[in-house]
Motif scaffolding. Structure first.
Motif, mmCIF file in Angstrom:
data_model
loop_
_atom_site.group_PDB
_atom_site.id
_atom_site.type_symbol
_atom_site.label_atom_id
_atom_site.label_comp_id
_atom_site.label_asym_id
_atom_site.label_seq_id
_atom_site.Cartn_x
_atom_site.Cartn_y
_atom_site.Cartn_z
ATOM 1 N N PHE A 220 1.140 -1.074 0.397
ATOM 2 C CA PHE A 220 -0.181 -0.134 -0.283
ATOM 3 C C PHE A 220 0.319 1.459 0.373
ATOM 4 C CE2 PHE A 220 -4.536 -0.296 1.328
ATOM 5 C CZ PHE A 220 -4.688 -1.014 -0.626
ATOM 6 N N THR A 221 2.204 1.098 -0.043
ATOM 7 C CA THR A 221 2.993 2.088 0.552
ATOM 8 C C THR A 221 3.220 2.774 -1.740
ATOM 9 O OG1 THR A 221 5.300 1.048 0.246
ATOM 10 C CG2 THR A 221 4.666 1.858 1.798
ATOM 11 N N VAL A 222 2.435 1.786 -2.389
ATOM 12 C CA VAL A 222 2.747 2.050 -4.347
ATOM 13 C C VAL A 222 1.420 2.211 -4.502
ATOM 14 C CG1 VAL A 222 3.289 0.799 -6.161
ATOM 15 C CG2 VAL A 222 5.098 0.316 -4.157
ATOM 16 N N GLU A 223 1.554 3.282 -5.663
ATOM 17 C CA GLU A 223 0.602 3.478 -5.875
ATOM 18 C C GLU A 223 0.121 2.869 -7.190
ATOM 19 O OE1 GLU A 223 -0.344 7.890 -6.944
ATOM 20 O OE2 GLU A 223 0.872 8.186 -5.607
ATOM 21 N N LEU A 224 -1.580 2.219 -7.763
ATOM 22 C CA LEU A 224 -1.526 1.283 -8.292
ATOM 23 C C LEU A 224 -1.190 1.677 -10.256
ATOM 24 C CD1 LEU A 224 -3.057 -1.433 -9.100
ATOM 25 C CD2 LEU A 224 -4.973 0.282 -9.887
ATOM 26 N N ASP A 225 -1.199 3.017 -10.093
ATOM 27 C CA ASP A 225 -0.698 3.497 -11.970
ATOM 28 C C ASP A 225 0.761 2.764 -12.009
ATOM 29 O OD1 ASP A 225 -2.939 4.836 -13.196
ATOM 30 O OD2 ASP A 225 -2.379 6.358 -12.202
ATOM 31 N N MET A 242 -9.286 -1.020 -5.616
ATOM 32 C CA MET A 242 -10.175 -0.084 -4.785
ATOM 33 C C MET A 242 -9.101 1.681 -4.232
ATOM 34 S SD MET A 242 -11.950 -0.029 -1.007
ATOM 35 C CE MET A 242 -10.643 -0.759 -0.027
ATOM 36 N N LYS A 243 -8.059 1.214 -3.933
ATOM 37 C CA LYS A 243 -6.473 2.040 -3.865
ATOM 38 C C LYS A 243 -6.615 2.646 -4.910
ATOM 39 C CE LYS A 243 -2.488 2.804 -1.500
ATOM 40 N NZ LYS A 243 -1.229 3.192 -2.585
ATOM 41 N N TRP A 264 -5.320 -1.879 6.975
ATOM 42 C CA TRP A 264 -6.743 -2.579 7.436
ATOM 43 C C TRP A 264 -7.400 -0.388 7.801
ATOM 44 C CZ3 TRP A 264 -9.141 -5.655 5.641
ATOM 45 C CH2 TRP A 264 -8.857 -6.887 5.481
ATOM 46 N N ASP A 265 -6.459 0.762 8.373
ATOM 47 C CA ASP A 265 -6.620 1.188 8.644
ATOM 48 C C ASP A 265 -7.272 2.021 7.080
ATOM 49 O OD1 ASP A 265 -6.461 1.775 11.464
ATOM 50 O OD2 ASP A 265 -4.339 1.653 10.959
ATOM 51 N N ALA A 266 -6.855 1.370 6.638
ATOM 52 C CA ALA A 266 -6.634 2.379 5.096
ATOM 53 C C ALA A 266 -8.528 1.997 4.270
ATOM 54 C CB ALA A 266 -5.760 2.295 4.133
ATOM 55 N N MET A 267 -8.568 1.093 4.712
ATOM 56 C CA MET A 267 -9.923 0.753 3.657
ATOM 57 C C MET A 267 -11.453 1.528 4.140
ATOM 58 S SD MET A 267 -9.006 -2.603 2.633
ATOM 59 C CE MET A 267 -7.581 -2.233 2.674
ATOM 60 N N PRO A 268 -11.450 1.313 4.776
ATOM 61 C CA PRO A 268 -12.612 2.719 5.278
ATOM 62 C C PRO A 268 -12.753 4.285 4.346
ATOM 63 C CG PRO A 268 -11.159 2.553 7.573
ATOM 64 C CD PRO A 268 -10.991 1.925 6.725
ATOM 65 N N LEU A 269 -11.145 4.832 3.934
ATOM 66 C CA LEU A 269 -10.486 5.649 4.190
ATOM 67 C C LEU A 269 -10.990 5.430 2.413
ATOM 68 C CD1 LEU A 269 -7.179 6.972 5.663
ATOM 69 C CD2 LEU A 269 -10.007 7.547 6.108
ATOM 70 N N LEU A 270 -10.089 4.429 1.669
ATOM 71 C CA LEU A 270 -10.511 4.197 0.436
ATOM 72 C C LEU A 270 -11.435 4.402 0.220
ATOM 73 C CD1 LEU A 270 -7.016 2.057 0.431
ATOM 74 C CD2 LEU A 270 -7.384 4.111 -0.337
ATOM 75 N N GLN A 271 -12.345 3.684 0.737
ATOM 76 C CA GLN A 271 -13.292 3.413 0.258
ATOM 77 C C GLN A 271 -14.219 4.462 0.327
ATOM 78 O OE1 GLN A 271 -15.659 0.043 2.670
ATOM 79 N NE2 GLN A 271 -17.888 0.279 2.279
ATOM 80 N N SER A 277 -15.047 8.822 -11.373
ATOM 81 C CA SER A 277 -14.299 9.406 -12.730
ATOM 82 C C SER A 277 -13.151 8.723 -12.298
ATOM 83 C CB SER A 277 -14.135 10.850 -12.772
ATOM 84 O OG SER A 277 -13.354 11.587 -11.697
ATOM 85 N N THR A 278 -12.403 9.155 -11.267
ATOM 86 C CA THR A 278 -10.721 8.574 -10.912
ATOM 87 C C THR A 278 -10.567 6.726 -11.230
ATOM 88 O OG1 THR A 278 -10.199 9.767 -8.581
ATOM 89 C CG2 THR A 278 -9.173 7.959 -9.295
ATOM 90 N N ALA A 279 -12.303 6.053 -9.915
ATOM 91 C CA ALA A 279 -12.176 4.836 -11.227
ATOM 92 C C ALA A 279 -11.637 4.545 -12.669
ATOM 93 C CB ALA A 279 -13.581 3.989 -10.712
#
Length: 474
Positions: A220-225, A242-243, A264-271, A277-279
């Motif tokens: 999760f320290t890497v961006e999907l792009d 989702m990220k 797991w802390d990141a899950m609700p923030l990302l959701q 548009s980002t998706a």
């Protein structure tokens, strides 16, 4: 002396008749499947056809009702049956150490009994056994599916899973890939428990240079792009999609890098920061780079509702050895120790992933049906769970045809095996499943199996039931 016209005519008719007899005897094959409803996974069409098989290859497909010119050692009357390519489970695991070798070997029967003629082993610690089984299956010394394996996973120092190849330097990465090529593995599986973001990207890039297929989790320290641009070929699970669909991905990634929050802390923030548009931009990026996505919806549902569902009477539990069932305990205990909010968040995430999988499919991203079955993944049983995965896909609104495509059709494309597998086409390997009912009308029909053809063998329903009976754990 000139022959009378009638004599010439008779002679001509005899020549034609003899030629016809020769033509009728010209077509021979090992197996003839006649009058079956052949389903095309390319467009969903259904045609009544006859399939001729020799040396485990489809040599001819014809709709001609006159079969008198065909001589077959075995004829299978498929009238009223629906024929699809043998199913592929595109995410399984053989693992758990030497004490579970026999239990893992038992899974092979469960796959075959469910019409799964090919599995993608996505990393474990039983590679030597897997290679032995693969050879024995190919030589018809063992009943089981064709196995494509990653061998050990690649992770960072102190990785979660036993047997992982741990990388911390460029030299480590080179040696890890060398060892995988020496197996040889069929693809490279990267795990995210300890690997640094930098080394994760380097593994993908180096594998790409070597022409290797890659799939994995993503730190999760890497961006999907960045993962997509590095050359990843498949993304396992939907956390990472989702990220990449969050309008706050950069900010949340930086929080993770700074260790202000955890996975797991990141899950609700990302959701909560999901953006259509980002998706859409992410989906287009995945499509443009031909990246496959493995949703694993069924296991997500099973694990999300461990607190509510009693699995003690599951039909397939009797096929799991005591050793396998012991590996389920970790996830079960985590649920028992979870707060009410953590349980609620997990169920909300499961619901979100269903909607995300539907949108991925709607926008044309190629999905791979995979069960994630194996040791440690509680109550996600080898064999039956692939069918449950396709049912979970359809429950989101994905069509039965696309769910079917996500198994053999897309699986073969991802592993670059589509010259031999994935469709019912002349020249391809004759891994086939004959169903009693039409899966395009009801996806549950994938379980309504009449016969399975695999590795040159025909397994009747009785044979498959016998396989199941022999798989009951002692």
């Amino acid at each position: 002396m000139r022959l009378p016209f009638t004599t010439k005519l008779i002679a001509f008719i005899l020549i034609i008749a003899l030629s016809s007899c020769e033509e009728k005897k010209a077509i021979t094959c090992d197996v003839l499947i006649k009058n079956g409803n052949v389903i095309s996974l390319e467009n969903g069409s259904v045609s009544i056809s006859n399939i001729l098989i020799t040396n485990n290859r489809i040599v001819k497909i014809t709709s001609d009702a006159d079969l008198t010119s065909i001589e077959a050692e075995t004829t299978i009357d498929a009238t009223g049956k629906f024929i699809v390519p043998g199913f592929w489970d595109n995410h399984t695991h053989f693992r758990g150490g030497d004490s579970l070798i026999s239990a893992n070997k038992n899974f092979l029967k469960l796959f075959m009994a469910n019409g799964i003629t090919t599995v993608r082993d996505a990393g474990g610690d039983l590679t030597s056994s897997v290679l032995e089984w693969r050879k024995a299956i190919k030589n018809n010394e063992l009943v089981g599916p064709t196995i494509f394996t990653s061998g050990p996973k690649i992770d960072g120092p102190g990785g979660t899973w036993a047997g992982s190849l741990e990388v911390d330097t460029d030299e480590d990465i080179s040696k890890a890939l060398d060892s995988l090529q020496a197996i040889p593995s069929d693809f490279v599986k990267i795990y995210d428990s300890r690997i640094s973001g930098e080394n994760y990207i380097k593994v993908i890039q180096e594998a790409e240079k070597r022409g290797l297929i890659t799939s994995g989790h993503m730190p999760f320290t890497v961006e999907l792009d960045a993962t997509i641009d590095a050359g990843i070929d498949a993304v396992e699970h939907l956390y990472y999609i989702m990220k990449g669909s969050s309008s706050q991905e950069k900010q949340i990634t930086q929080q993770l890098i700074n260790k202000e929050i955890g996975f797991w802390d990141a899950m609700p923030l990302l959701q909560s920061s999901y953006s259509d548009s980002t998706a859409l931009n992410t989906f287009e990026h995945l499509k443009s780079k031909n990246v496959f996505v493995v949703p694993t919806l069924h296991i997500g549902g099973v694990l999300s509702y461990l607190d509510e569902v009693d699995h003690s009477n599951d039909t397939y539990l009797k096929y799991m050895s005591d050793g396998i069932q012991q590996t389920y305990k970790g996830r079960i205990d985590r649920v028992k120790n979870s707060t009410v909010k953590q349980v609620e968040d997990r169920k909300a995430l499961d619901d979100f992933f269903g909607r995300l999988a539907y949108k991925l499919n709607e926008y044309g991203v190629s999905l791979l049906a995979g069960s994630d079955s194996g040791a440690y993944n509680s109550y996600t049983y080898p064999g039956i769970s692939l069918h449950k995965e396709m049912q979970a896909m359809v429950a989101t609104g994905i069509s039965p045809l696309d769910a079917l495509k996500s198994s053999a059709y897309n699986g073969a494309k991802f592993l670059k095996q589509d010259a031999d597998y994935g469709t019912i086409t002349e020249g391809k390997i004759a891994d086939l499943v004959l169903l009693n009912s039409n899966p395009l009308e009801n996806i549950k029909s994938t379980q309504d199996i009449y016969m399975v053809l695999s590795n040159g063998n025909q397994h009747t329903r009785t044979d498959l039931d016998n396989l199941l009976n022999s798989a009951i754990a002692n």
